[in-house]
Design a protein around this motif. Structure first.
Motif, PDB file in Angstrom:
ATOM      1  N   LYS A  11      29.614  41.423  52.942  1.00 54.03           N
ATOM      2  CA  LYS A  11      29.395  41.726  51.534  1.00 54.03           C
ATOM      3  C   LYS A  11      29.795  43.171  51.233  1.00 54.03           C
ATOM      4  CE  LYS A  11      25.641  38.400  50.832  1.00 54.03           C
ATOM      5  NZ  LYS A  11      24.192  38.240  50.610  1.00 54.03           N
ATOM      6  N   GLU A  12      29.397  44.080  52.112  1.00 56.33           N
ATOM      7  CA  GLU A  12      29.725  45.490  51.914  1.00 56.33           C
ATOM      8  C   GLU A  12      31.231  45.701  51.990  1.00 56.33           C
ATOM      9  OE1 GLU A  12      29.123  49.292  50.864  1.00 56.33           O
ATOM     10  OE2 GLU A  12      27.650  47.672  50.895  1.00 56.33           O
ATOM     11  N   SER A  13      31.891  44.955  52.879  1.00 54.24           N
ATOM     12  CA  SER A  13      33.334  45.071  52.992  1.00 54.24           C
ATOM     13  C   SER A  13      34.019  44.651  51.702  1.00 54.24           C
ATOM     14  CB  SER A  13      33.843  44.216  54.159  1.00 54.24           C
ATOM     15  OG  SER A  13      35.248  44.243  54.232  1.00 54.24           O
ATOM     16  N   VAL A  14      33.566  43.551  51.110  1.00 55.32           N
ATOM     17  CA  VAL A  14      34.142  43.081  49.851  1.00 55.32           C
ATOM     18  C   VAL A  14      33.907  44.113  48.754  1.00 55.32           C
ATOM     19  CG1 VAL A  14      33.925  41.361  48.011  1.00 55.32           C
ATOM     20  CG2 VAL A  14      33.968  40.630  50.407  1.00 55.32           C
ATOM     21  N   ARG A  15      32.697  44.615  48.655  1.00 54.87           N
ATOM     22  CA  ARG A  15      32.364  45.618  47.638  1.00 54.87           C
ATOM     23  C   ARG A  15      33.213  46.876  47.822  1.00 54.87           C
ATOM     24  NH1 ARG A  15      28.855  49.875  46.374  1.00 54.87           N
ATOM     25  NH2 ARG A  15      27.845  49.660  44.332  1.00 54.87           N
ATOM     26  N   THR A  16      33.367  47.305  49.058  1.00 51.98           N
ATOM     27  CA  THR A  16      34.157  48.508  49.335  1.00 51.98           C
ATOM     28  C   THR A  16      35.619  48.293  48.981  1.00 51.98           C
ATOM     29  OG1 THR A  16      32.642  49.196  51.096  1.00 51.98           O
ATOM     30  CG2 THR A  16      34.856  50.138  51.135  1.00 51.98           C
ATOM     31  N   ARG A  17      36.145  47.107  49.275  1.00 54.47           N
ATOM     32  CA  ARG A  17      37.541  46.824  48.935  1.00 54.47           C
ATOM     33  C   ARG A  17      37.751  46.883  47.424  1.00 54.47           C
ATOM     34  NH1 ARG A  17      37.267  42.350  52.475  1.00 54.47           N
ATOM     35  NH2 ARG A  17      37.921  40.905  50.812  1.00 54.47           N
ATOM     36  N   LEU A  18      36.793  46.380  46.672  1.00 58.10           N
ATOM     37  CA  LEU A  18      36.895  46.431  45.222  1.00 58.10           C
ATOM     38  C   LEU A  18      36.818  47.875  44.714  1.00 58.10           C
ATOM     39  CD1 LEU A  18      34.679  43.343  44.345  1.00 58.10           C
ATOM     40  CD2 LEU A  18      37.099  43.609  43.749  1.00 58.10           C
ATOM     41  N   LEU A  19      35.961  48.665  45.298  1.00 55.05           N
ATOM     42  CA  LEU A  19      35.846  50.064  44.892  1.00 55.05           C
ATOM     43  C   LEU A  19      37.108  50.842  45.244  1.00 55.05           C
ATOM     44  CD1 LEU A  19      32.138  50.739  45.892  1.00 55.05           C
ATOM     45  CD2 LEU A  19      33.062  50.647  43.569  1.00 55.05           C
ATOM     46  N   GLU A  20      37.659  50.593  46.412  1.00 55.88           N
ATOM     47  CA  GLU A  20      38.906  51.260  46.800  1.00 55.88           C
ATOM     48  C   GLU A  20      40.038  50.846  45.861  1.00 55.88           C
ATOM     49  OE1 GLU A  20      39.656  53.512  48.937  1.00 55.88           O
ATOM     50  OE2 GLU A  20      37.829  53.709  50.120  1.00 55.88           O
ATOM     51  N   ALA A  21      40.062  49.580  45.489  1.00 55.93           N
ATOM     52  CA  ALA A  21      41.069  49.109  44.540  1.00 55.93           C
ATOM     53  C   ALA A  21      40.908  49.811  43.199  1.00 55.93           C
ATOM     54  CB  ALA A  21      40.960  47.593  44.363  1.00 55.93           C
ATOM     55  N   ALA A  22      39.658  50.005  42.773  1.00 58.04           N
ATOM     56  CA  ALA A  22      39.403  50.699  41.514  1.00 58.04           C
ATOM     57  C   ALA A  22      39.888  52.137  41.574  1.00 58.04           C
ATOM     58  CB  ALA A  22      37.910  50.654  41.191  1.00 58.04           C
ATOM     59  N   LEU A  23      39.626  52.826  42.690  1.00 52.49           N
ATOM     60  CA  LEU A  23      40.090  54.207  42.825  1.00 52.49           C
ATOM     61  C   LEU A  23      41.604  54.290  42.704  1.00 52.49           C
ATOM     62  CD1 LEU A  23      37.165  54.769  43.670  1.00 52.49           C
ATOM     63  CD2 LEU A  23      38.035  56.082  45.606  1.00 52.49           C
ATOM     64  N   THR A  24      42.287  53.360  43.331  1.00 51.34           N
ATOM     65  CA  THR A  24      43.750  53.359  43.296  1.00 51.34           C
ATOM     66  C   THR A  24      44.274  53.054  41.897  1.00 51.34           C
ATOM     67  OG1 THR A  24      43.903  52.651  45.603  1.00 51.34           O
ATOM     68  CG2 THR A  24      45.821  52.253  44.211  1.00 51.34           C
ATOM     69  N   SER A  25      43.790  51.989  41.287  1.00 50.98           N
ATOM     70  CA  SER A  25      44.344  51.529  40.015  1.00 50.98           C
ATOM     71  C   SER A  25      43.970  52.449  38.859  1.00 50.98           C
ATOM     72  CB  SER A  25      43.877  50.099  39.720  1.00 50.98           C
ATOM     73  OG  SER A  25      44.484  49.614  38.550  1.00 50.98           O
ATOM     74  N   ILE A  26      42.727  52.883  38.791  1.00 48.10           N
ATOM     75  CA  ILE A  26      42.293  53.723  37.666  1.00 48.10           C
ATOM     76  C   ILE A  26      43.004  55.069  37.695  1.00 48.10           C
ATOM     77  CG2 ILE A  26      40.332  54.942  36.641  1.00 48.10           C
ATOM     78  CD1 ILE A  26      38.572  52.568  37.577  1.00 48.10           C
ATOM     79  N   ARG A  27      43.196  55.629  38.876  1.00 49.69           N
ATOM     80  CA  ARG A  27      43.908  56.916  38.956  1.00 49.69           C
ATOM     81  C   ARG A  27      45.386  56.745  38.599  1.00 49.69           C
ATOM     82  NH1 ARG A  27      42.717  59.353  44.704  1.00 49.69           N
ATOM     83  NH2 ARG A  27      43.353  61.374  43.822  1.00 49.69           N
ATOM     84  N   ARG A  28      45.943  55.570  38.868  1.00 47.74           N
ATOM     85  CA  ARG A  28      47.356  55.340  38.591  1.00 47.74           C
ATOM     86  C   ARG A  28      47.616  54.999  37.132  1.00 47.74           C
ATOM     87  NH1 ARG A  28      48.159  51.292  41.755  1.00 47.74           N
ATOM     88  NH2 ARG A  28      48.280  49.660  40.158  1.00 47.74           N
ATOM     89  N   LYS A  29      46.776  54.145  36.531  1.00 45.39           N
ATOM     90  CA  LYS A  29      47.101  53.636  35.194  1.00 45.39           C
ATOM     91  C   LYS A  29      45.977  53.752  34.186  1.00 45.39           C
ATOM     92  CE  LYS A  29      47.556  49.101  35.101  1.00 45.39           C
ATOM     93  NZ  LYS A  29      48.023  47.738  35.474  1.00 45.39           N
ATOM     94  N   GLY A  30      44.805  54.242  34.628  1.00 40.84           N
ATOM     95  CA  GLY A  30      43.701  54.408  33.695  1.00 40.84           C
ATOM     96  C   GLY A  30      42.694  53.271  33.747  1.00 40.84           C
TER      97      GLY A  30
END
Length: 205
Positions: A11-30
């Motif tokens: 569960k923590e792995s899934v949550r972390t993957r989503l958070l890492e994805a958010a860091l990447t996408s939000i910094r790139r495109k908002g």
């Protein structure tokens, strides 16, 4: 490892993957342009998996701000700018350290919470507050060195350790905005250089 422990780790792995994805996408495109579907695709998670961990995109935004603070706090806590004996040199070394990080694509050196709050401050008080806590919390880590510099070099009328610490963040975040407007890191590095000159003159007036 027990079954419960294995399940919790997954569960923590899934949550972390989503958070890492958010860091990447939000910094790139908002924040606004980042969709739940996109985050799920980047993280390799089903939409049901997303909503199992976050009840909404807003909840993900708040969690991403907190995660960003956790990820960056270790970087700054162990950075070499803490090493100088003189407190003013530590403050100036902090600016040098931040300047050295300004390199490469804008999404790799800009700040997640600074990016996100520019869009969400009027539509999500929860995200605004989480971003404020992150930026202000980081600024607070500079206050002891600024206070010590004031003790050594003299007080400055109208300037407090907390106000100068938060001003460093205003300049750095402003530099990131200008870098986005100009399409490159040079203006952000120039802003950091001006900040260093300002603080040097402020204390050695």
């Amino acid at each position: 490892m027990s079954r419960d422990a294995i399940d919790n780790a997954k569960k923590e792995s899934v949550r972390t993957r989503l958070l890492e994805a958010a860091l990447t996408s939000i910094r790139r495109k908002g924040y606004s342009a980042t969709t739940v579907d996109e985050l799920c695709a980047i993280a390799g998670v089903t939409k049901g998996g997303f909503f199992h961990h976050f009840k909404s995109k807003e909840a993900l935004g708040v969690a991403a701000a907190d995660y960003w603070s956790q990820m960056t706090s270790g970087l700054f806590a162990n950075a070499p700018y803490h090493e100088p004996e003189d407190p003013l040199e530590r403050v100036l070394a902090y600016i040098d350290f931040r300047s050295a990080l300004i390199d490469g694509p804008i999404e790799e050196f800009s700040c997640l919470v600074g990016t996100m709050v520019q869009e969400a401050y009027g539509s999500s008080d929860a995200i605004r507050a989480a971003c404020d806590a992150s930026i202000s919390g980081h600024a607070a880590t500079l206050e002891a060195d600024v206070e010590a510099a004031m003790e050594k070099y003299g007080r400055i009328e109208g300037v407090t350790a907390s106000s100068l610490a938060i001003h460093t963040q205003a300049v750095l975040q402003g530099g990131f905005i200008l870098a986005k407007a100009k399409g490159g890191p040079e203006i952000a590095k120039e802003s950091a250089a001006h900040l260093k000159r300002y603080i040097t003159l402020l204390f050695k007036h």
